[in-house]
Design a protein around this motif. Sequence first.
Motif, PDB file in Angstrom:
ATOM      1  N   GLY A 221       0.844  -1.206   0.000  1.00 37.22           N
ATOM      2  CA  GLY A 221       0.000   0.000   0.000  1.00 37.22           C
ATOM      3  C   GLY A 221       0.867   1.239   0.000  1.00 37.22           C
ATOM      4  N   PRO A 222       0.255   2.411  -0.287  1.00 37.44           N
ATOM      5  CA  PRO A 222       1.011   3.657  -0.427  1.00 37.44           C
ATOM      6  C   PRO A 222       1.795   4.043   0.813  1.00 37.44           C
ATOM      7  CG  PRO A 222      -1.320   3.993  -0.960  1.00 37.44           C
ATOM      8  CD  PRO A 222      -1.180   2.565  -0.590  1.00 37.44           C
ATOM      9  N   GLU A 223       1.256   3.753   1.999  1.00 39.54           N
ATOM     10  CA  GLU A 223       1.971   4.131   3.227  1.00 39.54           C
ATOM     11  C   GLU A 223       3.355   3.492   3.267  1.00 39.54           C
ATOM     12  OE1 GLU A 223       2.150   6.226   5.716  1.00 39.54           O
ATOM     13  OE2 GLU A 223       0.598   7.125   4.494  1.00 39.54           O
ATOM     14  N   GLN A 224       3.399   2.213   2.887  1.00 37.44           N
ATOM     15  CA  GLN A 224       4.676   1.491   2.910  1.00 37.44           C
ATOM     16  C   GLN A 224       5.667   2.115   1.913  1.00 37.44           C
ATOM     17  OE1 GLN A 224       4.964  -2.242   0.969  1.00 37.44           O
ATOM     18  NE2 GLN A 224       6.080  -3.224   2.659  1.00 37.44           N
TER      19      GLN A 224
ATOM     20  N   THR B 133      -0.716  10.583  -2.990  1.00 39.28           N
ATOM     21  CA  THR B 133      -0.071  11.753  -3.622  1.00 39.28           C
ATOM     22  C   THR B 133       1.441  11.585  -3.794  1.00 39.28           C
ATOM     23  OG1 THR B 133       0.097  12.724  -1.423  1.00 39.28           O
ATOM     24  CG2 THR B 133      -1.782  13.419  -2.765  1.00 39.28           C
ATOM     25  N   LEU B 134       1.939  10.372  -3.601  1.00 40.84           N
ATOM     26  CA  LEU B 134       3.387  10.146  -3.727  1.00 40.84           C
ATOM     27  C   LEU B 134       3.864  10.607  -5.109  1.00 40.84           C
ATOM     28  CD1 LEU B 134       5.554   8.698  -1.931  1.00 40.84           C
ATOM     29  CD2 LEU B 134       5.260   6.737  -3.446  1.00 40.84           C
ATOM     30  N   PRO B 135       4.783  11.592  -5.175  1.00 40.96           N
ATOM     31  CA  PRO B 135       5.122  12.152  -6.493  1.00 40.96           C
ATOM     32  C   PRO B 135       5.903  11.199  -7.380  1.00 40.96           C
ATOM     33  CG  PRO B 135       6.477  13.145  -4.763  1.00 40.96           C
ATOM     34  CD  PRO B 135       5.477  12.273  -4.076  1.00 40.96           C
TER      35      PRO B 135
ATOM     36  N   ALA C 299      -5.062   3.096 -11.276  1.00 40.67           N
ATOM     37  CA  ALA C 299      -4.017   3.801 -12.034  1.00 40.67           C
ATOM     38  C   ALA C 299      -4.613   4.998 -12.776  1.00 40.67           C
ATOM     39  CB  ALA C 299      -3.330   2.846 -13.011  1.00 40.67           C
ATOM     40  N   HIS C 300      -5.754   4.784 -13.417  1.00 45.01           N
ATOM     41  CA  HIS C 300      -6.354   5.908 -14.161  1.00 45.01           C
ATOM     42  C   HIS C 300      -6.855   6.992 -13.207  1.00 45.01           C
ATOM     43  CE1 HIS C 300      -6.008   4.786 -18.360  1.00 45.01           C
ATOM     44  NE2 HIS C 300      -6.139   3.526 -17.970  1.00 45.01           N
ATOM     45  N   ALA C 301      -7.411   6.570 -12.067  1.00 50.28           N
ATOM     46  CA  ALA C 301      -7.892   7.577 -11.100  1.00 50.28           C
ATOM     47  C   ALA C 301      -6.725   8.423 -10.602  1.00 50.28           C
ATOM     48  CB  ALA C 301      -8.586   6.883  -9.927  1.00 50.28           C
ATOM     49  N   ARG C 302      -5.572   7.815 -10.444  1.00 41.63           N
ATOM     50  CA  ARG C 302      -4.380   8.531  -9.945  1.00 41.63           C
ATOM     51  C   ARG C 302      -3.636   9.245 -11.071  1.00 41.63           C
ATOM     52  NH1 ARG C 302      -0.290  10.654  -8.572  1.00 41.63           N
ATOM     53  NH2 ARG C 302       1.071  10.125  -6.831  1.00 41.63           N
ATOM     54  N   GLY C 303      -3.958   8.883 -12.338  1.00 41.80           N
ATOM     55  CA  GLY C 303      -3.290   9.527 -13.475  1.00 41.80           C
ATOM     56  C   GLY C 303      -1.900   8.992 -13.738  1.00 41.80           C
ATOM     57  N   VAL C 304      -1.681   7.689 -13.434  1.00 40.26           N
ATOM     58  CA  VAL C 304      -0.377   7.065 -13.706  1.00 40.26           C
ATOM     59  C   VAL C 304      -0.580   5.874 -14.644  1.00 40.26           C
ATOM     60  CG1 VAL C 304       0.640   7.810 -11.504  1.00 40.26           C
ATOM     61  CG2 VAL C 304      -0.524   5.586 -11.632  1.00 40.26           C
TER      62      VAL C 304
END
Length: 294
Positions: A101-104, A149-151, A194-199
């Motif tokens: 997950g993103p936190e990790q 929001t990880l860049p 992925a699409h929701a995040r734009g990646v």
Amino acid sequence: MKMRSWLFVPGDSEKKLAKVASAGADVVIVDLEDAVAPHAKVAARGMAQQWLSAHRRQVTSGDGFQRWVRINPLDGNLWRDDLAAVLPGHPDGIMVPKAMGPEQLRMLAAELYEIEQRSGIAPNATRILPLVSETARASLSIADYASDTLPRLAGLTWGAEDLSAAIGASRKRDADGAWTDLFRMVRSMVLLAAHARGVAAIDTLHADFRDLDGLKTIAANSFADGFCGMLAIHPDQVPIINEAFWPGKAQIAEAQAIVDAFAASPGAGALQLEGRMIDQPHLAQARRLLESVR
Ligand code: 1VU
């Protein structure tokens, strides 16, 4: 920057490392994880380091291939040494297996930042691509990436092998070759997040690397579903994936016709093109397709 074919190469194979640059892949991933046996981990790090020095970063012009490294899992004790060994070679990105997950990923991002500072690399230059589906818990967290929001996040990808082992599934595909419901759901979650995040949404590999006809169909369906690339394990898979994940002449011409039709009728919301209704979603999709081939 094209991201159609992501070709793995085992980090401990001198022979394959010597061949991989000429495979035509958009991205090469030097694997330090599952393709490398425990006794060869240290040697593989050194070989990955050498390979990165011999193949400097080269994609800023849009040509060449990206150089990625798959490190060992973040809940183990190898990944920090993996990073310390390969980061000075300025890889374009780090693939994270068994991501939870993103936190990790923030823990990885912090470590990357430290090493970038020490190695004279621009902050956040090293991207991250997590394999997001390798345990049941990780699969249930896929939606979390959508609002993260990880860049550094370059995309999301998934794998069926580890998940089936984790849950004791003895089949991944139906008798007709389609993914079973579980894997279809996971795949769709990756695509949506992925699409929701734009990646980039990167589909998983076709493990039967001799089945090139099957790969052609799978890759064409994957592109039609909205993925922009796919993992690969063998050089023979690369040209098929590159072709499948690029719009054909007819698709480009149709997209241009849609854009032209709206340009000829400024202010119109919906139009007809050769007897077919086209409206704003069609226009957005046509623009996106034309943008992707520029
Ligand atoms: O013609 P040559 O003998 O000079 O070369 C062989 C072979 O060495 C080479 N080759 C490769 N070169 C670069 N990168 C590769 N990935 C690669 N694979 C093969 O091509 C020539 C022909 O090979 P082959 O058809 O005789 O096939 P092999 O039996 O040599 O190799 C088959 C495997 C599957 C073992 C090989 O393709 C491989 O190691 N693939 C990558 C495996 C890997 O990295 N797995 C981990 C990621 S998968 C995952 O985690 C799922 C999410």
